[in-house]
Design a protein around this motif. Structure first.
Motif, PDB file in Angstrom:
ATOM      1  N   HIS A 158     -28.788-136.568  16.374  1.00 48.87           N
ATOM      2  CA  HIS A 158     -28.944-137.339  15.149  1.00 48.87           C
ATOM      3  C   HIS A 158     -27.569-137.504  14.504  1.00 48.87           C
ATOM      4  CE1 HIS A 158     -33.249-136.205  15.417  1.00 48.87           C
ATOM      5  NE2 HIS A 158     -32.758-135.035  15.784  1.00 48.87           N
ATOM      6  N   ALA A 159     -27.273-138.696  13.986  1.00 48.58           N
ATOM      7  CA  ALA A 159     -26.029-138.943  13.265  1.00 48.58           C
ATOM      8  C   ALA A 159     -26.385-139.504  11.890  1.00 48.58           C
ATOM      9  CB  ALA A 159     -25.132-139.912  14.024  1.00 48.58           C
ATOM     10  N   LEU A 160     -25.860-138.849  10.846  1.00 48.57           N
ATOM     11  CA  LEU A 160     -26.227-139.178   9.476  1.00 48.57           C
ATOM     12  C   LEU A 160     -24.990-139.575   8.669  1.00 48.57           C
ATOM     13  CD1 LEU A 160     -28.573-136.110   8.795  1.00 48.57           C
ATOM     14  CD2 LEU A 160     -29.215-138.357   9.707  1.00 48.57           C
ATOM     15  N   LEU A 161     -25.173-140.516   7.739  1.00 47.96           N
ATOM     16  CA  LEU A 161     -24.095-140.980   6.885  1.00 47.96           C
ATOM     17  C   LEU A 161     -24.118-140.222   5.565  1.00 47.96           C
ATOM     18  CD1 LEU A 161     -21.826-143.061   6.263  1.00 47.96           C
ATOM     19  CD2 LEU A 161     -23.629-144.553   5.336  1.00 47.96           C
ATOM     20  N   GLY A 162     -22.981-139.607   5.215  1.00 48.20           N
ATOM     21  CA  GLY A 162     -22.903-138.917   3.941  1.00 48.20           C
ATOM     22  C   GLY A 162     -21.724-137.972   3.890  1.00 48.20           C
ATOM     23  N   ASP A 163     -21.546-137.348   2.733  1.00 47.86           N
ATOM     24  CA  ASP A 163     -20.421-136.461   2.500  1.00 47.86           C
ATOM     25  C   ASP A 163     -20.758-135.045   2.938  1.00 47.86           C
ATOM     26  OD1 ASP A 163     -17.993-135.500   1.566  1.00 47.86           O
ATOM     27  OD2 ASP A 163     -18.755-135.191  -0.465  1.00 47.86           O
ATOM     28  N   LEU A 164     -20.050-134.567   3.951  1.00 47.63           N
ATOM     29  CA  LEU A 164     -20.264-133.224   4.493  1.00 47.63           C
ATOM     30  C   LEU A 164     -21.745-132.950   4.761  1.00 47.63           C
ATOM     31  CD1 LEU A 164     -17.644-130.930   2.730  1.00 47.63           C
ATOM     32  CD2 LEU A 164     -17.688-131.672   5.111  1.00 47.63           C
ATOM     33  N   ASP A 165     -22.319-131.917   4.102  1.00 46.22           N
ATOM     34  CA  ASP A 165     -23.691-131.512   4.416  1.00 46.22           C
ATOM     35  C   ASP A 165     -24.750-132.265   3.626  1.00 46.22           C
ATOM     36  OD1 ASP A 165     -22.830-130.342   2.024  1.00 46.22           O
ATOM     37  OD2 ASP A 165     -24.297-128.738   2.190  1.00 46.22           O
TER      38      ASP A 165
END
Length: 263
Positions: free
Chosen positions: A145-152
């Motif tokens: 899975h690849a998610l867009l966002g800042d760090l965690d």
């Protein structure tokens, strides 16, 4: 199948690359020939490389630990030094583990772990949309899975306390050193993937601080750094409450990794 050139044409290709400053001109010539579909296509690829575009972006892939991963424009190019980080993550993971790749870029680190450790569940996160799209391409075959966002921030809450390995290649170049980076990096890779703040460790400190929330007891955090910054990276791990913090180094790769465990 690599494009076949006459010996004279091949020598001319190598000479053109060497004149442009390519240190490993023979190796790069072989990669370009392999990637070209015709002589005209080869000419286009060589022109891009001679103009200073990174070889990996020209051909659309990079190799890490023997694994080819897609690399697209606007994405940080994996360096060979990161093989130390990737292999240390492989050594820390067990079949079926949850593995998180923070600041994932192309997703190369998570892809290497997935290729070498059966059944791992990989979650990759990056703040750059281009990087997330590239990581999805590299992880789709392993169910990652690849998610867009800042760090965690975008990680699903159900992973809290369940992650066995967090691997992170955060930017660690001090802001004042960015103008002195090779043009390949400065001109073709996003600044956010290079600039680590005043001392280079802003993102590393943040990653270390959030890691204990996600790590299972005994879970491992691994972050790439430099030899001159290693002591400060160690301090960031210890400030976050991680135990058994140690430094891994490989002189041949010119690579340094800091490792710590949730107690």
């Amino acid at each position: 199948m690599p494009l076949t050139l006459s010996s004279d044409d091949d020598a001319a290709l190598v000479a053109r690359l060497r004149a442009a400053g390519c240190v490993w001109a023979e190796d790069e010539a072989a990669v370009l020939r392999e990637s070209a579909t015709s002589v005209a296509d080869l000419d286009d690829l060589v022109a891009r490389r001679v103009a200073g575009e990174p070889l990996e972006l020209v051909v659309g892939w990079a190799e890490l630990c023997g694994l080819r991963v897609a690399v697209t424009p606007g994405v940080f190019v994996p360096r060979r030094r990161s093989e130390l980080l990737a292999l240390a993550a492989v050594a820390a993971a067990r079949p079926g583990d949850v593995v998180v790749d923070l600041c994932c870029g192309s997703g190369a680190l998570g892809a290497v772990v997935a290729a070498r450790v059966p059944g791992v569940e990989v979650w990759a996160v990056d703040v750059e949309p281009a990087a997330v799209a590239c990581a999805r391409q590299n992880l789709v075959g392993v169910g990652g899975h690849a998610l867009l966002g800042d760090l965690d921030a975008p990680l699903p809450e159900r992973l809290a306390g369940r992650v066995a390995v967090i691997v992170c290649n955060a930017p660690y170049v001090p802001t004042g050193d960015v103008p002195f980076l090779p043009a390949e990096a400065r001109l073709f890779e996003p600044l956010v993937t290079l600039d680590g703040g005043a001392d280079g460790l802003d993102v590393q400190r943040r990653a270390a601080a959030v890691a204990p929330r996600w790590l299972a007891p005994g879970g491992t955090l691994l972050i790439e750094t430099s030899d001159r910054q290693a002591a400060a990276t160690v301090a960031a791990f210890e400030d976050a409450g991680l135990r058994g913090v140690r430094v891994l180094a490989d002189d041949e790769l010119e690579a340094t990794v800091v490792v710590g465990v949730r107690g």
